[in-house]
Design a protein around this motif. Structure first.
Motif, PDB file in Angstrom:
ATOM      1  N   GLN A   9       1.002  -1.084   0.021  1.00  0.00           N
ATOM      2  CA  GLN A   9       0.048   0.025  -0.145  1.00  0.00           C
ATOM      3  C   GLN A   9       0.960   1.135   0.020  1.00  0.00           C
ATOM      4  OE1 GLN A   9      -2.770  -0.342   3.341  1.00  0.00           O
ATOM      5  NE2 GLN A   9      -2.658  -2.618   3.064  1.00  0.00           N
ATOM      6  N   LEU A  10       0.353   2.402  -0.827  1.00  0.00           N
ATOM      7  CA  LEU A  10       0.988   3.633  -0.804  1.00  0.00           C
ATOM      8  C   LEU A  10       0.078   4.467   0.000  1.00  0.00           C
ATOM      9  CD1 LEU A  10       3.444   5.088  -1.519  1.00  0.00           C
ATOM     10  CD2 LEU A  10       2.284   5.975  -3.521  1.00  0.00           C
ATOM     11  N   GLN A  11       0.440   5.007   1.000  1.00  0.00           N
ATOM     12  CA  GLN A  11      -0.515   5.970   1.837  1.00  0.00           C
ATOM     13  C   GLN A  11      -0.048   7.335   1.481  1.00  0.00           C
ATOM     14  OE1 GLN A  11      -0.155   4.196   5.748  1.00  0.00           O
ATOM     15  NE2 GLN A  11      -1.832   2.700   5.201  1.00  0.00           N
ATOM     16  N   LEU A  12      -0.967   8.042   1.016  1.00  0.00           N
ATOM     17  CA  LEU A  12      -0.426   9.388   0.469  1.00  0.00           C
ATOM     18  C   LEU A  12      -1.017  10.467   1.578  1.00  0.00           C
ATOM     19  CD1 LEU A  12      -1.906   9.481  -3.061  1.00  0.00           C
ATOM     20  CD2 LEU A  12       0.439   9.163  -2.413  1.00  0.00           C
ATOM     21  N   CYS A  13       0.178  11.190   2.389  1.00  0.00           N
ATOM     22  CA  CYS A  13      -0.129  12.093   3.576  1.00  0.00           C
ATOM     23  C   CYS A  13      -1.241  13.150   2.625  1.00  0.00           C
ATOM     24  CB  CYS A  13       1.083  12.624   3.850  1.00  0.00           C
ATOM     25  SG  CYS A  13       0.851  13.703   5.410  1.00  0.00           S
ATOM     26  N   THR A  14      -2.329  13.628   3.712  1.00  0.00           N
ATOM     27  CA  THR A  14      -2.939  14.703   2.873  1.00  0.00           C
ATOM     28  C   THR A  14      -2.815  15.958   3.974  1.00  0.00           C
ATOM     29  OG1 THR A  14      -4.946  13.722   4.375  1.00  0.00           O
ATOM     30  CG2 THR A  14      -4.699  12.893   2.079  1.00  0.00           C
ATOM     31  N   LYS A  15      -2.181  16.101   4.867  1.00  0.00           N
ATOM     32  CA  LYS A  15      -2.183  17.278   5.475  1.00  0.00           C
ATOM     33  C   LYS A  15      -1.284  18.067   4.652  1.00  0.00           C
ATOM     34  CE  LYS A  15      -1.465  14.272   9.696  1.00  0.00           C
ATOM     35  NZ  LYS A  15      -0.547  13.788  10.667  1.00  0.00           N
ATOM     36  N   GLN A  16      -1.744  19.377   4.915  1.00  0.00           N
ATOM     37  CA  GLN A  16      -0.942  20.444   4.160  1.00  0.00           C
ATOM     38  C   GLN A  16       0.539  20.428   4.416  1.00  0.00           C
ATOM     39  OE1 GLN A  16      -3.068  24.221   5.334  1.00  0.00           O
ATOM     40  NE2 GLN A  16      -4.747  23.854   3.593  1.00  0.00           N
ATOM     41  N   ASN A  17       0.895  20.296   5.512  1.00  0.00           N
ATOM     42  CA  ASN A  17       2.432  20.464   5.600  1.00  0.00           C
ATOM     43  C   ASN A  17       3.177  18.997   5.069  1.00  0.00           C
ATOM     44  OD1 ASN A  17       1.874  18.909   7.836  1.00  0.00           O
ATOM     45  ND2 ASN A  17       2.834  19.810   9.244  1.00  0.00           N
ATOM     46  N   GLY A  18       2.544  17.965   4.816  1.00  0.00           N
ATOM     47  CA  GLY A  18       3.087  16.790   4.336  1.00  0.00           C
ATOM     48  C   GLY A  18       2.601  16.110   2.949  1.00  0.00           C
ATOM     49  N   ASN A  19       2.138  17.210   2.002  1.00  0.00           N
ATOM     50  CA  ASN A  19       1.456  16.738   0.812  1.00  0.00           C
ATOM     51  C   ASN A  19       2.791  16.239   0.011  1.00  0.00           C
ATOM     52  OD1 ASN A  19       2.346  18.940   0.324  1.00  0.00           O
ATOM     53  ND2 ASN A  19       0.218  19.841  -0.455  1.00  0.00           N
ATOM     54  N   HIS A  20       3.904  16.428   0.512  1.00  0.00           N
ATOM     55  CA  HIS A  20       5.126  15.900  -0.300  1.00  0.00           C
ATOM     56  C   HIS A  20       5.753  14.452   0.190  1.00  0.00           C
ATOM     57  CE1 HIS A  20       6.610  17.067   3.711  1.00  0.00           C
ATOM     58  NE2 HIS A  20       7.830  16.281   3.366  1.00  0.00           N
ATOM     59  N   ARG A  21       4.992  13.957   1.202  1.00  0.00           N
ATOM     60  CA  ARG A  21       5.510  12.532   1.508  1.00  0.00           C
ATOM     61  C   ARG A  21       4.400  11.546   1.437  1.00  0.00           C
ATOM     62  NH1 ARG A  21       4.913  15.390   6.967  1.00  0.00           N
ATOM     63  NH2 ARG A  21       3.364  14.145   7.806  1.00  0.00           N
ATOM     64  N   ALA A  22       4.856  10.154   1.582  1.00  0.00           N
ATOM     65  CA  ALA A  22       4.003   9.027   1.532  1.00  0.00           C
ATOM     66  C   ALA A  22       4.519   8.139   2.415  1.00  0.00           C
ATOM     67  CB  ALA A  22       3.887   8.674   0.194  1.00  0.00           C
ATOM     68  N   GLU A  23       3.670   7.181   2.825  1.00  0.00           N
ATOM     69  CA  GLU A  23       4.019   6.000   3.577  1.00  0.00           C
ATOM     70  C   GLU A  23       3.821   4.716   2.922  1.00  0.00           C
ATOM     71  OE1 GLU A  23       3.582   4.052   8.145  1.00  0.00           O
ATOM     72  OE2 GLU A  23       2.676   6.128   7.595  1.00  0.00           O
ATOM     73  N   ILE A  24       4.727   3.724   3.046  1.00  0.00           N
ATOM     74  CA  ILE A  24       4.481   2.343   2.371  1.00  0.00           C
ATOM     75  C   ILE A  24       4.067   1.522   3.449  1.00  0.00           C
ATOM     76  CG2 ILE A  24       5.746   0.297   1.463  1.00  0.00           C
ATOM     77  CD1 ILE A  24       7.531   2.450  -0.146  1.00  0.00           C
ATOM     78  N   ALA A  25       3.089   0.827   3.393  1.00  0.00           N
ATOM     79  CA  ALA A  25       2.403  -0.186   4.446  1.00  0.00           C
ATOM     80  C   ALA A  25       2.137  -1.254   3.990  1.00  0.00           C
ATOM     81  CB  ALA A  25       1.315   0.679   4.869  1.00  0.00           C
ATOM     82  N   LYS A  26       2.093  -2.533   4.591  1.00  0.00           N
ATOM     83  CA  LYS A  26       1.877  -3.798   4.488  1.00  0.00           C
ATOM     84  C   LYS A  26       2.279  -4.629   3.316  1.00  0.00           C
ATOM     85  CE  LYS A  26      -1.806  -3.605   7.804  1.00  0.00           C
ATOM     86  NZ  LYS A  26      -0.998  -2.872   8.855  1.00  0.00           N
ATOM     87  N   LEU A  27       3.709  -4.490   3.053  1.00  0.00           N
ATOM     88  CA  LEU A  27       4.360  -5.089   2.058  1.00  0.00           C
ATOM     89  C   LEU A  27       4.277  -6.607   2.308  1.00  0.00           C
ATOM     90  CD1 LEU A  27       5.863  -5.386  -0.738  1.00  0.00           C
ATOM     91  CD2 LEU A  27       8.185  -5.096   0.829  1.00  0.00           C
ATOM     92  N   MET A  28       3.558  -7.407   1.519  1.00  0.00           N
ATOM     93  CA  MET A  28       3.356  -8.867   1.631  1.00  0.00           C
ATOM     94  C   MET A  28       3.535  -9.456   0.388  1.00  0.00           C
ATOM     95  SD  MET A  28      -0.620  -9.067   3.575  1.00  0.00           S
ATOM     96  CE  MET A  28      -1.164  -7.353   3.317  1.00  0.00           C
ATOM     97  N   THR A  29       4.556 -10.645   0.707  1.00  0.00           N
ATOM     98  CA  THR A  29       4.647 -11.693  -0.207  1.00  0.00           C
ATOM     99  C   THR A  29       4.244 -13.096   0.122  1.00  0.00           C
ATOM    100  OG1 THR A  29       6.610 -10.274  -1.139  1.00  0.00           O
ATOM    101  CG2 THR A  29       6.480 -12.473  -1.826  1.00  0.00           C
ATOM    102  N   HIS A  30       3.576 -13.666  -0.470  1.00  0.00           N
ATOM    103  CA  HIS A  30       3.163 -15.059  -0.205  1.00  0.00           C
ATOM    104  C   HIS A  30       4.064 -15.752   0.108  1.00  0.00           C
ATOM    105  CE1 HIS A  30       1.339 -18.906  -0.182  1.00  0.00           C
ATOM    106  NE2 HIS A  30       0.199 -18.534  -0.238  1.00  0.00           N
ATOM    107  N   PRO A  31       4.280 -16.604   1.229  1.00  0.00           N
ATOM    108  CA  PRO A  31       5.434 -17.363   1.678  1.00  0.00           C
ATOM    109  C   PRO A  31       6.100 -18.182   0.701  1.00  0.00           C
ATOM    110  CG  PRO A  31       3.852 -17.471   3.428  1.00  0.00           C
ATOM    111  CD  PRO A  31       3.209 -16.891   2.318  1.00  0.00           C
ATOM    112  N   THR A  32       5.222 -18.966  -0.187  1.00  0.00           N
ATOM    113  CA  THR A  32       5.679 -19.925  -1.303  1.00  0.00           C
ATOM    114  C   THR A  32       6.500 -19.052  -2.461  1.00  0.00           C
ATOM    115  OG1 THR A  32       3.428 -21.168  -0.970  1.00  0.00           O
ATOM    116  CG2 THR A  32       4.802 -21.487  -3.041  1.00  0.00           C
ATOM    117  N   TYR A  33       6.170 -17.801  -2.528  1.00  0.00           N
ATOM    118  CA  TYR A  33       6.937 -16.983  -3.529  1.00  0.00           C
ATOM    119  C   TYR A  33       8.103 -16.032  -3.268  1.00  0.00           C
ATOM    120  CZ  TYR A  33       3.118 -18.976  -6.287  1.00  0.00           C
ATOM    121  OH  TYR A  33       2.129 -19.954  -6.570  1.00  0.00           O
TER     122      TYR A  33
END
Length: 171
Positions: free
Chosen positions: A76-100
């Motif tokens: 997931q890419l979470q885009l900051c919507t705050k006025q002082n943070g609209n230049h940043r984003a957070e990466i969340a919940k990177l998942m790869t199936h254990p088999t792969y």
């Protein structure tokens, strides 16, 4: 390490409706395998389904990795919507199936969200992960810089508390 780059497709989902079964199966499998992504095993199927109904929002973009139309990873890419943070984003919940795992899927997902962050005019990406997890090696290899650690941040299924590591990358 086997690479699946020719067979793998990374795409953004705009709705999870048709994908609940595969997304929930992915979430359940990675948590059962020990991933620290906010859930503890065992996860009930209805709890996993409920989670996915709430993920996609205007400020949260969901990308999946598909192999033969089967979802084998997500981020997931979470885009900051705050006025002082609209230049940043957070990466969340990177998942790869254990088999792969160890086939380049996590790297491809990370590259895709970084590309999208640039398209969204973001110049800073942040993320966090449990200290000692294999993802720490991936993030460092992608140029993420460790910003610090917080002790006792995440609880495991045994009740043990683990530190989390915060990373950032200027893009």
């Amino acid at each position: 390490m086997i690479r699946l780059t020719n067979q793998l497709k990374i795409e953004q989902l705009f709705s999870a409706d048709r994908h609940y079964e595969q997304l929930s199966e992915l979430l359940i499998r990675v948590v059962e395998d020990g991933a620290s992504i906010g859930f503890l095993p065992p996860i009930k199927r209805e709890d996993a389904d409920k989670y996915w109904t709430q993920v996609i929002q205007p400020d949260t973009l969901l990308f999946v990795a598909k192999l033969n139309q089967q979802i084998v990873g997500s981020v997931q890419l979470q885009l900051c919507t705050k006025q002082n943070g609209n230049h940043r984003a957070e990466i969340a919940k990177l998942m790869t199936h254990p088999t792969y795992r160890r086939m380049g899927i996590g790297r491809m997902l990370m590259n895709k969200v970084e590309e999208r962050a640039v398209e969204e005019d973001r110049s800073l990406i942040v993320l966090d992960t449990r200290e000692g997890d294999p993802s720490n090696v991936l993030y460092a290899s992608l140029g993420y810089v460790q910003a610090g650690k917080i002790p006792n941040y995440a609880k495991s299924s045994t009740g043990e508390l683990h530190p989390t590591v915060f990373y950032y990358k200027l893009i």
